[in-house]
Design a protein around this motif. Structure first.
Motif, PDB file in Angstrom:
ATOM      1  N   GLN A  65      46.476  30.956  43.190  1.00 41.59           N
ATOM      2  CA  GLN A  65      45.676  31.349  42.040  1.00 41.59           C
ATOM      3  C   GLN A  65      44.298  31.847  42.488  1.00 41.59           C
ATOM      4  OE1 GLN A  65      44.154  29.130  38.200  1.00 41.59           O
ATOM      5  NE2 GLN A  65      46.337  29.550  38.227  1.00 41.59           N
ATOM      6  N   LYS A  66      43.726  31.203  43.498  1.00 34.57           N
ATOM      7  CA  LYS A  66      42.429  31.652  44.010  1.00 34.57           C
ATOM      8  C   LYS A  66      42.532  33.083  44.534  1.00 34.57           C
ATOM      9  CE  LYS A  66      38.919  30.940  47.482  1.00 34.57           C
ATOM     10  NZ  LYS A  66      38.672  30.459  48.822  1.00 34.57           N
ATOM     11  N   GLU A  67      43.568  33.359  45.305  1.00 33.67           N
ATOM     12  CA  GLU A  67      43.751  34.703  45.848  1.00 33.67           C
ATOM     13  C   GLU A  67      43.951  35.728  44.735  1.00 33.67           C
ATOM     14  OE1 GLU A  67      46.887  34.714  48.740  1.00 33.67           O
ATOM     15  OE2 GLU A  67      45.923  33.181  49.957  1.00 33.67           O
ATOM     16  N   ASP A  68      44.736  35.371  43.723  1.00 29.27           N
ATOM     17  CA  ASP A  68      44.987  36.272  42.594  1.00 29.27           C
ATOM     18  C   ASP A  68      43.696  36.567  41.840  1.00 29.27           C
ATOM     19  OD1 ASP A  68      46.639  37.684  40.577  1.00 29.27           O
ATOM     20  OD2 ASP A  68      46.010  36.009  39.290  1.00 29.27           O
ATOM     21  N   LEU A  69      42.927  35.538  41.542  1.00 31.14           N
ATOM     22  CA  LEU A  69      41.676  35.729  40.810  1.00 31.14           C
ATOM     23  C   LEU A  69      40.680  36.543  41.629  1.00 31.14           C
ATOM     24  CD1 LEU A  69      41.352  32.133  39.354  1.00 31.14           C
ATOM     25  CD2 LEU A  69      41.781  34.215  38.042  1.00 31.14           C
ATOM     26  N   GLN A  70      40.634  36.270  42.919  1.00 33.86           N
ATOM     27  CA  GLN A  70      39.740  37.008  43.820  1.00 33.86           C
ATOM     28  C   GLN A  70      40.094  38.496  43.816  1.00 33.86           C
ATOM     29  OE1 GLN A  70      39.928  35.300  47.757  1.00 33.86           O
ATOM     30  NE2 GLN A  70      37.720  35.320  47.944  1.00 33.86           N
ATOM     31  N   ALA A  71      41.382  38.800  43.869  1.00 29.59           N
ATOM     32  CA  ALA A  71      41.835  40.189  43.863  1.00 29.59           C
ATOM     33  C   ALA A  71      41.516  40.858  42.524  1.00 29.59           C
ATOM     34  CB  ALA A  71      43.334  40.252  44.143  1.00 29.59           C
ATOM     35  N   ARG A  72      41.719  40.140  41.422  1.00 28.24           N
ATOM     36  CA  ARG A  72      41.408  40.697  40.097  1.00 28.24           C
ATOM     37  C   ARG A  72      39.932  41.023  39.966  1.00 28.24           C
ATOM     38  NH1 ARG A  72      43.964  36.610  35.886  1.00 28.24           N
ATOM     39  NH2 ARG A  72      42.779  37.906  34.442  1.00 28.24           N
ATOM     40  N   LEU A  73      39.090  40.114  40.428  1.00 26.68           N
ATOM     41  CA  LEU A  73      37.648  40.353  40.351  1.00 26.68           C
ATOM     42  C   LEU A  73      37.232  41.528  41.243  1.00 26.68           C
ATOM     43  CD1 LEU A  73      36.386  36.672  40.288  1.00 26.68           C
ATOM     44  CD2 LEU A  73      36.184  38.349  38.439  1.00 26.68           C
ATOM     45  N   ALA A  74      37.839  41.621  42.397  1.00 27.20           N
ATOM     46  CA  ALA A  74      37.523  42.736  43.305  1.00 27.20           C
ATOM     47  C   ALA A  74      37.930  44.071  42.683  1.00 27.20           C
ATOM     48  CB  ALA A  74      38.220  42.536  44.644  1.00 27.20           C
ATOM     49  N   CYS A 126      38.157  44.766  39.475  1.00 29.49           N
ATOM     50  CA  CYS A 126      37.218  45.045  38.385  1.00 29.49           C
ATOM     51  C   CYS A 126      35.904  45.606  38.935  1.00 29.49           C
ATOM     52  CB  CYS A 126      36.929  43.783  37.577  1.00 29.49           C
ATOM     53  SG  CYS A 126      38.292  43.237  36.555  1.00 29.49           S
ATOM     54  N   GLN A 127      35.420  44.983  40.002  1.00 31.43           N
ATOM     55  CA  GLN A 127      34.171  45.429  40.601  1.00 31.43           C
ATOM     56  C   GLN A 127      34.314  46.841  41.172  1.00 31.43           C
ATOM     57  OE1 GLN A 127      32.562  42.838  43.583  1.00 31.43           O
ATOM     58  NE2 GLN A 127      30.736  44.060  43.877  1.00 31.43           N
ATOM     59  N   GLN A 128      35.442  47.113  41.839  1.00 29.06           N
ATOM     60  CA  GLN A 128      35.669  48.444  42.402  1.00 29.06           C
ATOM     61  C   GLN A 128      35.748  49.504  41.310  1.00 29.06           C
ATOM     62  OE1 GLN A 128      39.218  47.703  44.675  1.00 29.06           O
ATOM     63  NE2 GLN A 128      38.088  47.541  46.602  1.00 29.06           N
ATOM     64  N   ALA A 129      36.451  49.203  40.224  1.00 27.62           N
ATOM     65  CA  ALA A 129      36.583  50.162  39.127  1.00 27.62           C
ATOM     66  C   ALA A 129      35.220  50.458  38.506  1.00 27.62           C
ATOM     67  CB  ALA A 129      37.535  49.618  38.063  1.00 27.62           C
ATOM     68  N   PHE A 130      34.419  49.428  38.309  1.00 27.00           N
ATOM     69  CA  PHE A 130      33.078  49.627  37.752  1.00 27.00           C
ATOM     70  C   PHE A 130      32.239  50.450  38.710  1.00 27.00           C
ATOM     71  CE2 PHE A 130      28.706  48.747  36.767  1.00 27.00           C
ATOM     72  CZ  PHE A 130      28.681  48.672  35.385  1.00 27.00           C
ATOM     73  N   HIS A 131      32.323  50.128  39.997  1.00 26.27           N
ATOM     74  CA  HIS A 131      31.520  50.846  41.004  1.00 26.27           C
ATOM     75  C   HIS A 131      31.924  52.316  41.072  1.00 26.27           C
ATOM     76  CE1 HIS A 131      29.713  51.938  44.867  1.00 26.27           C
ATOM     77  NE2 HIS A 131      28.891  50.915  44.646  1.00 26.27           N
ATOM     78  N   GLN A 132      33.200  52.594  40.983  1.00 25.92           N
ATOM     79  CA  GLN A 132      33.657  53.988  41.017  1.00 25.92           C
ATOM     80  C   GLN A 132      33.134  54.770  39.811  1.00 25.92           C
ATOM     81  OE1 GLN A 132      37.918  53.700  41.366  1.00 25.92           O
ATOM     82  NE2 GLN A 132      37.858  53.855  43.604  1.00 25.92           N
ATOM     83  N   LYS A 133      33.100  54.108  38.678  1.00 20.57           N
ATOM     84  CA  LYS A 133      32.675  54.773  37.451  1.00 20.57           C
ATOM     85  C   LYS A 133      31.158  54.928  37.368  1.00 20.57           C
ATOM     86  CE  LYS A 133      33.337  54.595  32.467  1.00 20.57           C
ATOM     87  NZ  LYS A 133      33.936  53.859  31.345  1.00 20.57           N
ATOM     88  N   HIS A 134      30.390  53.920  37.812  1.00 24.50           N
ATOM     89  CA  HIS A 134      28.945  53.912  37.622  1.00 24.50           C
ATOM     90  C   HIS A 134      28.130  54.028  38.912  1.00 24.50           C
ATOM     91  CE1 HIS A 134      29.568  52.828  33.416  1.00 24.50           C
ATOM     92  NE2 HIS A 134      30.438  51.931  33.836  1.00 24.50           N
ATOM     93  N   GLY A 135      28.782  53.914  40.073  1.00 25.20           N
ATOM     94  CA  GLY A 135      28.070  54.035  41.334  1.00 25.20           C
ATOM     95  C   GLY A 135      27.255  52.810  41.718  1.00 25.20           C
ATOM     96  N   ARG A 136      27.524  51.684  41.052  1.00 23.68           N
ATOM     97  CA  ARG A 136      26.815  50.442  41.351  1.00 23.68           C
ATOM     98  C   ARG A 136      27.676  49.271  40.887  1.00 23.68           C
ATOM     99  NH1 ARG A 136      24.961  48.491  36.603  1.00 23.68           N
ATOM    100  NH2 ARG A 136      24.784  49.975  34.895  1.00 23.68           N
TER     101      ARG A 136
END
Length: 89
Positions: free
Chosen positions: A25-34, A36-46
């Motif tokens: 579960q830790k690995e799954d949650l870590q991957a989900r958060l990563a 989300c962060q990557q998608a936001f970064h791609q869209k907004h550059g931060r």
């Protein structure tokens, strides 16, 4: 499973998980958060900050609870090992 005063359903749920399930579960949650962060970064550059994290708050809360449970179990296991080995000597 003993219920502690003020135990939340989240904690009860984590208590019921096996060690392997907890790590998975830790690995799954870590991957989900990563992701989300990557998608936001791609869209907004931060990276997201403040209110931008509100949609991820439940996942962040669960991830922190899982990490805390892992830490507690590791600490308990270490103490049990120390107590067991101190009885041998």
């Amino acid at each position: 499973m003993a219920l502690q005063r003020g135990a939340t359903s989240l904690q009860i749920d984590l208590d019921a998980l096996s060690w392997d399930a907890l790590l998975e579960q830790k690995e799954d949650l870590q991957a989900r958060l990563a992701r989300c962060q990557q998608a936001f970064h791609q869209k907004h550059g931060r990276n997201p900050a403040g209110e931008e994290l509100s949609s991820a708050k439940p996942v962040i809360k669960r991830y922190r609870a899982v990490c805390k449970e892992i830490s507690l179990r590791e600490r308990k296991r270490s103490l049990e090992w120390l107590m067991f080995n101190s009885k041998k000597t």
